[in-house]
Every structure is written in C-alpha cells, then in structure tokens.
Design a protein around this motif. Structure first.
Motif, PDB file in Angstrom:
ATOM      1  N   SER A 151     -34.674 -24.293   2.567  1.00  0.00           N
ATOM      2  CA  SER A 151     -33.232 -24.169   2.758  1.00  0.00           C
ATOM      3  C   SER A 151     -32.739 -25.250   3.711  1.00  0.00           C
ATOM      4  N   ASP A 152     -31.453 -25.532   3.659  1.00  0.00           N
ATOM      5  CA  ASP A 152     -30.839 -26.497   4.561  1.00  0.00           C
ATOM      6  C   ASP A 152     -29.958 -25.828   5.604  1.00  0.00           C
ATOM      7  N   SER A 153     -29.720 -24.537   5.441  1.00  0.00           N
ATOM      8  CA  SER A 153     -28.954 -23.798   6.445  1.00  0.00           C
ATOM      9  C   SER A 153     -29.527 -22.389   6.533  1.00  0.00           C
ATOM     10  N   MET A 154     -29.813 -21.944   7.728  1.00  0.00           N
ATOM     11  CA  MET A 154     -30.427 -20.635   7.913  1.00  0.00           C
ATOM     12  C   MET A 154     -30.138 -20.115   9.305  1.00  0.00           C
ATOM     13  N   ASP A 210     -22.073 -19.107   7.392  1.00  0.00           N
ATOM     14  CA  ASP A 210     -22.309 -19.083   5.947  1.00  0.00           C
ATOM     15  C   ASP A 210     -23.652 -19.713   5.576  1.00  0.00           C
ATOM     16  N   GLU A 217     -27.610 -20.118   4.002  1.00  0.00           N
ATOM     17  CA  GLU A 217     -28.293 -19.787   2.752  1.00  0.00           C
ATOM     18  C   GLU A 217     -29.222 -18.591   2.925  1.00  0.00           C
ATOM     19  N   LEU A 218     -29.708 -18.401   4.151  1.00  0.00           N
ATOM     20  CA  LEU A 218     -30.832 -17.492   4.362  1.00  0.00           C
ATOM     21  C   LEU A 218     -30.813 -16.940   5.782  1.00  0.00           C
ATOM     22  N   VAL A 273     -26.325 -12.574   1.475  1.00  0.00           N
ATOM     23  CA  VAL A 273     -27.230 -13.599   1.995  1.00  0.00           C
ATOM     24  C   VAL A 273     -28.638 -13.024   2.012  1.00  0.00           C
TER      25      VAL A 273
END
Length: 415
Positions: A243-246, A351, A353-354, A384
C-alpha cells in the motif's frame, strides 16, 4: 541479558524495482531532483553509487565490470568512478588476483561488497524492557538481545549503552565499526530529533539524550517515536508493503499510531502526528484500562487470579469471546467500539488504503480483527480493510534497524 536466537534475517529498504530499473530511473533523474536542475555532479555520483550498491549487495556475488554494466546500464568509466568512491568509503573492495576465479587469459576485475566491515544497531527503549538488534552493512541480522531493566531504577542512556556494548562484544561482531544507531522511544520526537514529550519516560524528555548516547556509543544516533518505527516496519516489510497509504495502530499498554501518506511517513510539523493516546479521555476513552478494571473486579476463582498479568487477562477475554461467551463478547465489543470511535477520525482525515493493528493486544488475532472491522465499517464513508501486523512483536526495534540502515546509506550516498 537474554539473547534471542534467530535464523538468517535481512533488513532492507522497500524495493519495487530491479537493480536495472533503479538505474534507469536514476538516469532519468540526472537532470532533475525534487524539481530542481542539477548543476553539481556530486548528485549524479550519488545516484550512480546507489545503483551500483543495489547490485553489489546481492548475496555472495562478486561481479565483474561487465556484470555491473549489464545490471545497471552505466558506462564503464562511470562504474569505475562509482566503485572508486565506494572503495574509498570502505564499502567495496577489488579482489586480488589470488581471490579471482582461475581461467585462461587476462583475469577480469571483480568486486565484492564489504558487508562485514561495519554494522548498525536498532534499539527499542521502554521503561520495562529494551530490545536491541545489530546488522551488517548488507542488512543481515547478526545479533539480538532483550534486556529487562531493574524496576527500582529509571533507565538511563548509560545503561542503554552498556546493553549495546555487551552485545557488540560478542565474537561474531569483533572488529566491526558501529556506524549508525536508531533508538525508538515512547514519546514525541520533533523534526530536530529531540524527545520533547514522554508520559512513559519523562526523565528523557527535553534532555540531551541523543548527544549523550552518541558520545557513549561513538556513532551517529537518531531518536524516533516508537510507533513511527513500527509503522515503517509494517510499510517496508510487513502487512502494509503493498500500500502507499496506511495507518498503523499500536495497541498495547498504551495506544498510539503512525501513518504513511503517499509512500512517506507523516510526522507532522512538530513530530506529534499519531499521538492519539494523548487525547482527553472524553475524546478517546482509555478503553484498555476500563476493560482491565472490569476483568479485575470479577470474583476471584483462586490465588492465581490475582497473579495474572494484564496481557494474560486481555488474551483470556478475547479467547472467551471467540468461544461464544456472551459476557466476554459484550466486553470485547465495548472495547472495540471505543477504539473505533476515535480511529474513525483518523480514517476520515487521512483516507488510507489500509489499517494495520499491532502491539501486544494484536496477539488476540481474529478475535480482535473481526469486531474492529465491523465497527469501522458502520462508522466510515468507505470501508477500509483492517489487517493484523506481520511483526506484532519486535516491530519497533526492526523499524529502528531499517532506519539506521537507510540513514547510513543516505550518508554514504550523499542524501
């Protein structure tokens, strides 16, 4: 000090490109870094050195110049210049004729990465235990230890240094130069690398801890928030690596979090991003203490009841809930609802991804994960996914080691 036996473990940066692709991407950046035109060739040399390093650090590989040219796409003069620079820093050596494979004709020049010439250390400092890991320059784990300090004396930098010195005295680490140390601490570390707030270790806050450790250890030292380091571990080599956002949620004796936004750790202007455990209880009730208080008020079933640790009690209630016990199920849902009520604010603001859940409470596994996922689903606009941390135990010290390696390579390669 109790040593922890491990198999071969390698720590490295998050990789999405092959060495050749890294080199190709680097070549595309030669004209611009961060949007600025490069006029200083030192930037080009640094990028070339990184590309060479990515190839050389492979296991038991002693490439020729031709091998390196094919792997990186760099020209022979560029390779020779990059290898000379790495050799001057003590990271690479050209093999002598006696060490080269025998064959007819003029022997090709071969090179070897000197992973054994130095080491880095990662340390997770807490009031009740200290974890230490040491790796070579390639990132291979060499030694670990876990120390439980005496309960009647506050932990000091001198004590931490003594723990590391004992680890470095092992025969396997003899003769290695310690280059970098990252120390994970419970509290706010500002962007200048200073610990400014710590409810857990207040005697370390606003003190010259980093400077004292660096002087004692004879190496560069970096302090970093423990939840941020655990976040880096899960992002780099754990559940968040795709992921790129978590958001990483640390659930243990306290609650904290870290976040990755667009592939980068978000620390905030003052290094306090993610310190959700500092919120007033009316905004984020201490649901863990509330649950433990309820559990300890149960009628005692024997002398062993009062001897159970907090961790044992937490595990017991989750196990009972999984088995269908209605009272335990109600307690778990109340606990999870309190976490979800506050966590949803982070989800709506960032917001991601994970969500990755780690810390001691994450040992409850699916008994925690399933009700937390359900609680979040009814509180968010977009569901999410919630996953358990891959590195529930040791995420902080592993993140410290990853950070020390990254800092060393940035120093060697000029940023």
């Amino acid at each position: 000090m109790r040593a922890v036996a491990r198999g071969k473990v390698r720590y490295g940066s998050r990789v999405r490109k092959s060495p050749k692709a890294v080199s190709s991407a680097a070549a595309a950046q030669l004209s611009s870094i961060n949007g600025s035109t490069i006029s200083d060739t030192s930037h080009m040399r640094a990028i070339n050195a990184r590309a060479i390093f990515q190839v050389l650090r492979r296991d038991a590989w002693e490439p020729t110049l031709t091998d390196l040219k094919e792997a990186t796409g760099l020209s022979r003069p560029t390779l020779e210049a990059g290898l000379a620079e790495l050799a001057a820093k003590g990271w690479v050596a050209e093999l002598s004729p006696a060490e080269k494979p025998l064959h007819s004709g003029r022997p090709a020049r071969r090179y070897r990465f000197l992973a054994e010439s130095g080491c880095v250390a990662g340390i997770d400092v807490g009031p009740n235990k200290v974890d230490l890991h040491v790796a070579d320059l390639r990132g291979d784990l060499l030694a670990t230890s876990r120390v439980y300090p005496a309960a009647n004396a506050p932990l000091t930098p001198t004590m931490v240094h003594a723990m590391l010195a004992e680890l470095l005295d092992r025969p396997a680490l003899a003769g290695r130069t310690l280059h970098m140390v990252t120390v994970g601490v419970p509290g706010v570390v500002n962007n200048a690398g200073e610990l400014t707030h710590s409810f857990v270790m207040p005697h370390w806050a606003n003190a010259a801890v980093r400077e004292e450790l660096a002087a004692l250890m004879g190496a560069a030292v970096r302090l970093e928030n423990d939840a941020n380091l655990a976040t880096q571990t899960e992002f780099s080599i754990g559940s968040g690596q795709h992921s790129d956002s978590m958001i990483y949620l640390m659930l243990g004796t306290r609650i904290s979090s870290g976040s990755i936004i667009n592939g980068r750790l978000h620390r905030g202007a003052h290094g306090a991003a993610g310190e959700v455990g500092s919120l007033p209880t009316r905004l984020w009730p201490d649901v863990r203490l509330e649950l433990l208080s309820e559990l300890r008020q149960r009628p005692a079933t024997g002398s062993a009841e009062t001897e159970r640790s907090d961790s044992d009690l937490m595990q017991e209630v989750f196990t009972s809930a999984s088995a269908g016990d209605p009272v335990a199920t109600a307690r778990v849902r109340k606990f999870v609802a309190g976490i979800a009520d506050a966590l949803v604010v982070l989800l709506l603001a960032l917001d991601p991804e994970l969500v990755v859940v780690g810390g001691g409470t994450a040992r409850a596994g699916e008994a925690l994960l399933e009700p937390l996922q359900q609680a979040l689903n009814v509180r968010t606009l977009v569901p999410v996914p919630v996953e358990l941390a891959t590195h529930a135990d040791g995420a902080v010290v592993e993140g410290a080691l990853l950070t020390a390696l990254a800092d060393l390579r940035a120093d060697v390669f000029g940023g």
